[in-house]
Design an enzyme around this catalytic site. Structure first.
Site, PDB file in Angstrom:
ATOM      1  N   ASP A  90       0.844  -1.203   0.000  1.00  0.00           N
ATOM      2  CA  ASP A  90       0.000   0.000   0.000  1.00  0.00           C
ATOM      3  C   ASP A  90       0.879   1.254   0.000  1.00  0.00           C
ATOM      4  O   ASP A  90       2.083   1.172   0.225  1.00  0.00           O
ATOM      5  CB  ASP A  90      -0.944  -0.011   1.217  1.00  0.00           C
ATOM      6  CG  ASP A  90      -0.209   0.091   2.548  1.00  0.00           C
ATOM      7  OD1 ASP A  90      -0.397  -0.772   3.438  1.00  0.00           O
ATOM      8  OD2 ASP A  90       0.593   1.050   2.715  1.00  0.00           O
ATOM      9  N   HIS A 105       8.567  -5.565  -1.274  1.00  0.00           N
ATOM     10  CA  HIS A 105       7.647  -6.538  -1.906  1.00  0.00           C
ATOM     11  C   HIS A 105       6.824  -5.911  -3.025  1.00  0.00           C
ATOM     12  O   HIS A 105       5.802  -6.475  -3.439  1.00  0.00           O
ATOM     13  CB  HIS A 105       6.710  -7.154  -0.852  1.00  0.00           C
ATOM     14  CG  HIS A 105       7.426  -8.035   0.119  1.00  0.00           C
ATOM     15  ND1 HIS A 105       6.857  -8.440   1.305  1.00  0.00           N
ATOM     16  CD2 HIS A 105       8.662  -8.600   0.096  1.00  0.00           C
ATOM     17  CE1 HIS A 105       7.706  -9.218   1.962  1.00  0.00           C
ATOM     18  NE2 HIS A 105       8.803  -9.325   1.255  1.00  0.00           N
TER      19      HIS A 105
HETATM   20  N1  APR Z   1      -0.733  -2.889  15.462  1.00  0.00           N
HETATM   21  C1  APR Z   1       0.458  -3.568  15.512  1.00  0.00           C
HETATM   22  N2  APR Z   1       0.622  -4.837  15.048  1.00  0.00           N
HETATM   23  C2  APR Z   1      -0.473  -5.429  14.536  1.00  0.00           C
HETATM   24  C3  APR Z   1      -1.747  -4.795  14.467  1.00  0.00           C
HETATM   25  C4  APR Z   1      -1.842  -3.463  14.971  1.00  0.00           C
HETATM   26  N3  APR Z   1      -2.991  -2.783  14.946  1.00  0.00           N
HETATM   27  N4  APR Z   1      -2.647  -5.675  13.919  1.00  0.00           N
HETATM   28  C5  APR Z   1      -1.950  -6.819  13.653  1.00  0.00           C
HETATM   29  N5  APR Z   1      -0.651  -6.670  14.033  1.00  0.00           N
HETATM   30  C6  APR Z   1       0.444  -7.640  13.913  1.00  0.00           C
HETATM   31  C7  APR Z   1       0.022  -9.090  14.102  1.00  0.00           C
HETATM   32  O1  APR Z   1       0.125  -9.468  15.464  1.00  0.00           O
HETATM   33  C8  APR Z   1       1.031  -9.836  13.228  1.00  0.00           C
HETATM   34  O2  APR Z   1       2.183 -10.190  13.987  1.00  0.00           O
HETATM   35  O3  APR Z   1       0.920  -7.543  12.593  1.00  0.00           O
HETATM   36  C9  APR Z   1       1.442  -8.800  12.167  1.00  0.00           C
HETATM   37  C10 APR Z   1       0.908  -9.094  10.767  1.00  0.00           C
HETATM   38  O4  APR Z   1       1.534 -10.255  10.322  1.00  0.00           O
HETATM   39  P1  APR Z   1       1.245 -10.828   8.837  1.00  0.00           P
HETATM   40  O5  APR Z   1      -0.194 -10.830   8.589  1.00  0.00           O
HETATM   41  O6  APR Z   1       2.006 -12.102   8.751  1.00  0.00           O
HETATM   42  O7  APR Z   1       1.867  -9.706   7.880  1.00  0.00           O
HETATM   43  P2  APR Z   1       3.395  -9.452   7.481  1.00  0.00           P
HETATM   44  O8  APR Z   1       4.320  -9.801   8.599  1.00  0.00           O
HETATM   45  O9  APR Z   1       3.477  -8.093   6.936  1.00  0.00           O
HETATM   46  O10 APR Z   1       3.596 -10.528   6.284  1.00  0.00           O
HETATM   47  C11 APR Z   1       4.846 -10.570   5.649  1.00  0.00           C
HETATM   48  O11 APR Z   1       4.018 -12.138   4.042  1.00  0.00           O
HETATM   49  O12 APR Z   1       2.154 -12.746   2.941  1.00  0.00           O
HETATM   50  C12 APR Z   1       3.396 -12.193   2.766  1.00  0.00           C
HETATM   51  O13 APR Z   1       4.218 -10.672   1.160  1.00  0.00           O
HETATM   52  C13 APR Z   1       3.322 -10.784   2.217  1.00  0.00           C
HETATM   53  O14 APR Z   1       4.510  -8.802   2.953  1.00  0.00           O
HETATM   54  C14 APR Z   1       3.807  -9.927   3.395  1.00  0.00           C
HETATM   55  C15 APR Z   1       4.674 -10.893   4.175  1.00  0.00           C
END
Ligand code: APR
Length: 231
Positions: A90, A105
């Site tokens: 985003d 990414h």
């Molecule tokens: N504030 C802080 N942390 C948060 C919040 C919030 N409001 N809401 C959720 N989280 C945390 C969750 O606890 C989790 O640990 O954000 C994290 C999101 O994790 P993922 O969904 O696994 O996302 P991300 O780590 O960005 O994924 C990495 O995986 O699917 C691929 O390419 C995609 O860039 C992505 C990569």
């Protein structure tokens, strides 16, 4: 002070964008092998385009939250001393005012041509097979790094990690490499490490300090602390 901040989907959750692995995450409703691999795109481009076209349209309906805005403020304080490395596709960091942002990414608002490798700012659907502005072929795909593909700007990121005094991870589960390995690289180079996340992640044990809570609260408080130390 040289600071590298890694952000993940959690920093955009309070803006209304789903994360990937939380209970209501994108990977609950879609299988990675159907929408996030080059094989999936070859097999069924329509399904893949619909997934990213829907997310691109949704992006227009949300706005940056207090965490994005606080990081833009931090850039004003630290200037070239701050680099934001985001796993997010985003544009909420930029819309909040950050300019020193690396999208490792890729980006939803960009299209990549499979024929000429050209990359183009794009905010429309790709599902109706528009032609490439450079080579004219109808081989545009979402400019997103899929599983099995090499992330962008790894050399730049690794250099910044090797020079960092402080590494901070915000809103990421630590489930995906190479991003999940950045904390080790920074620590090996002598940086202090801090995790700001709603819940403990898969790599919390690697951080010097870890705070749990919503990014919209934790990040402005942390930036205010940094501002206090600069006075
Ligand atoms: N504030 C802080 N942390 C948060 C919040 C919030 N409001 N809401 C959720 N989280 C945390 C969750 O606890 C989790 O640990 O954000 C994290 C999101 O994790 P993922 O969904 O696994 O996302 P991300 O780590 O960005 O994924 C990495 O995986 O699917 C691929 O390419 C995609 O860039 C992505 C990569």
């Amino acid at each position: 002070m040289k600071v590298v901040v890694l952000t993940g989907a959690g920093i955009s959750a309070e803006s209304g964008l789903a994360t990937f692995r939380d209970a209501d995450g994108l990977w609950q409703g879609h299988h990675v092998n159907d929408v996030a691999t080059p094989e999936a795109f070859r097999r069924d481009p329509e399904v893949v385009h619909k997934f990213y076209d829907d997310r691109r349209r949704e992006l227009r309906t949300v706005k940056p939250n207090a965490a994005h805005i606080a990081l833009a403020r931090l850039e004003q304080l630290l200037g070239d001393g701050l680099l934001v490395v985001t796993q997010n596709v985003d544009d909420l960091h930029e819309r909040a005012g950050s300019s020193r942002v690396v999208h490792m990414h890729g980006e939803l608002l960009s299209a990549l041509c499979d024929s000429c490798q050209g990359r183009f700012a794009w905010d429309d659907d790709l599902g109706d097979a528009p032609t490439c502005p450079a080579c004219g072929n109808d081989t545009l795909r979402p400019d997103v790094v899929w599983f099995g593909e090499m992330p962008y700007a790894l050399d730049l990121i690794e250099r910044a990690l090797s020079e960092a005094d402080l590494f901070v991870a915000i809103g990421t589960s630590g489930a995906v490499y190479p991003a999940a390995g950045f904390v080790r690289m920074a620590a090996l180079a002598g940086a202090k490490t801090l995790e700001l996340n709603l819940d403990p992640s898969e790599t919390t044990y690697l951080f010097d300090d870890a705070r749990q809570g919503p990014a919209g609260k934790l990040v402005p408080a942390w930036v205010a602390d940094v501002q206090g130390t600069l006075r």
